[in-house]
Design a protein around this motif. Structure first.
Motif, short mmCIF file in Angstrom:
data_model
loop_
_atom_site.label_atom_id
_atom_site.label_comp_id
_atom_site.label_asym_id
_atom_site.label_seq_id
_atom_site.Cartn_x
_atom_site.Cartn_y
_atom_site.Cartn_z
N ALA A 247 2.44 65.14 46.64
CA ALA A 247 3.76 65.41 46.07
C ALA A 247 4.50 66.53 46.78
N SER A 248 5.81 66.46 46.70
CA SER A 248 6.67 67.43 47.38
C SER A 248 7.84 67.80 46.48
N LEU B 150 9.27 65.98 51.52
CA LEU B 150 8.59 64.70 51.77
C LEU B 150 9.11 63.60 50.87
N SER B 151 9.71 62.58 51.48
CA SER B 151 10.15 61.41 50.73
C SER B 151 8.91 60.63 50.28
N ILE B 152 9.10 59.68 49.40
CA ILE B 152 7.96 58.88 48.96
C ILE B 152 7.38 58.05 50.12
N ASN C 166 2.31 71.53 48.70
CA ASN C 166 2.60 70.84 49.97
C ASN C 166 3.85 71.41 50.65
N ASN C 167 4.83 71.81 49.84
CA ASN C 167 6.06 72.35 50.42
C ASN C 167 5.88 73.68 51.12
N ALA D 50 15.07 63.36 48.87
CA ALA D 50 14.15 64.21 49.64
C ALA D 50 14.82 64.74 50.90
N ASN D 51 15.60 63.90 51.55
CA ASN D 51 16.26 64.31 52.79
C ASN D 51 17.26 65.44 52.59
N LEU D 52 17.90 65.47 51.42
CA LEU D 52 18.87 66.52 51.13
C LEU D 52 18.23 67.91 51.13
#
Length: 361
Positions: free
Chosen positions: A122-123, A139-141, A53-54, A133-135
């Motif tokens: 998933a990410s 993708l956050s949950i 996904n990333n 995730a933001n750091l």
């Protein structure tokens, strides 16, 4: 000489016994899955379960280049942070047989039939904490759950409302994350460590986990497998950077992982009791630690460093184009953070056993 030969044969047979037993279990696993109407596998989490996904995100947390994927089908990188398949790929293979991998939901190659059989949201570099995730701009949950809703809409268009509800209700949902919350967030960034003690942060993460599971339940999920965090202190990069000794696990990090896992298990018991949702826990901590302490049990040799580069600090982009060890199948770790596909297969086998006992049982 004859005694040596017979002894060697005996040892070899003993080594093969778990494999023979596992081969016999496959038919039973698939029979139980069919009996319990398992429709597909839906995955949430971090790099331990991100199949690519990333690749489409504006982040440097990617593994879509060699030597990643060198042992995948066709020897091609897919975005999986390993030399080959992930545990979720092996779980799909064990349960369905005709599905060798779990594809990424954001993949441009995703086919309509993939929606029916299961996908991963998933990410890599994500965590239970949105800040994690933001750091890394991944993708956050909550964002993964948003894509879960998009998935449900697409599924309804494809198979109809009733069938979509049936598929999701009988899906096996897998969650695997938490390591990044500590290693890339709490212990590196000054934000959460100023707000919480380690124990308070564990409690915060568990509360986020519980909220996420409730959201999954509202969408229709009824069967959940949560993979615990591994012994973080034994990761090569942690040993090298935080421990100062590449041959010794960092005990403080392992104690945090163990404590956090215990809290996850208690929360899952509460969720099962209050909602009736069937849950299972995969003790990745005990499994990886066992492989590190007793590698011969699993046919492994190298437990303290990864296969990529020096094996002590490289992962992700720093692993790009690096030389590798000759035989990754003998290594616990592929890079300085992530397991080899051999280790993922071992984790998958444990996950299937846990599902049989707690979800199908």
């Amino acid at each position: 000489m004859g005694m040596r030969v017979s002894l060697a044969v005996g040892v070899t047979f003993l080594g093969l016994m778990p494999l023979l037993l596992r081969a016999m279990d496959v038919a039973q696993v698939r029979s139980l899955a069919a009996k319990n109407n398992v429709t597909c596998i839906l995955v949430f989490g971090d790099s331990s379960v991100d199949p690519g996904n990333n690749n489409v995100l504006h982040t440097n947390m990617k593994g879509n280049f060699l030597p990643y994927g060198m042992d995948f089908f066709g020897g091609r990188p897919t975005g999986r942070f390993s030399d080959g398949r992930l545990a979720t790929d092996f779980i799909a293979d064990a349960i369905f047989g005709y599905r060798k991998i779990i594809p990424a939901f954001l993949s441009s190659n995703l086919k309509p039939t993939d929606l029916v059989h299961g996908v991963s949201f998933a990410s890599a570099a994500s965590g239970y904490d949105e800040l994690t995730a933001n750091l890394s701009s991944v993708l956050s949950i909550p964002k993964q759950l948003e894509y879960f809703m998009h998935y449900k809409i697409k599924l309804r268009k494809l198979v109809g409302g009733g069938n979509a509800e049936h598929i999701i209700r009988n899906a096996l949902i897998i969650m695997s994350m938490g390591t990044n919350d500590f290693l890339q967030n709490y212990y590196l960034e000054p934000i959460r460590s100023k707000e919480y003690t380690v124990e308070e942060y564990e409690n915060f993460l568990v509360s986020r986990l519980a909220d996420n599971i409730k959201d999954m339940y509202r969408v229709g999920g009824r069967r959940l497998v949560v993979v615990g965090v591994p012994p973080m202190g034994c990761m090569p990069v942690v040993r090298s950077i935080f421990g100062g000794n590449s041959n010794t696990c960092v005990d403080t990090y392992n104690k945090v992982a163990s404590s956090f896992n215990s809290k996850i298990q208690k929360e899952l018991a509460t969720i099962t009791a209050t909602t009736g949702m069937k849950t299972a826990f995969v003790d990745a901590y005990a499994l990886v630690l066992d492989a590190i302490n007793h590698p011969q049990k699993f046919g492994l040799l190298e437990t303290s460093k990864g296969c990529c580069g020096s094996g002590t600090v490289e992962y992700g982009d720093s692993c790009r184009g690096m030389s590798t060890c000759k035989d990754p199948s003998k290594y616990v770790f592929w890079d300085a953070v992530h397991p080899t596909q051999t280790m993922y297969k071992i984790i998958a086998d444990e996950a299937v056993d846990s599902v049989n006992q707690h979800v199908f049982g």
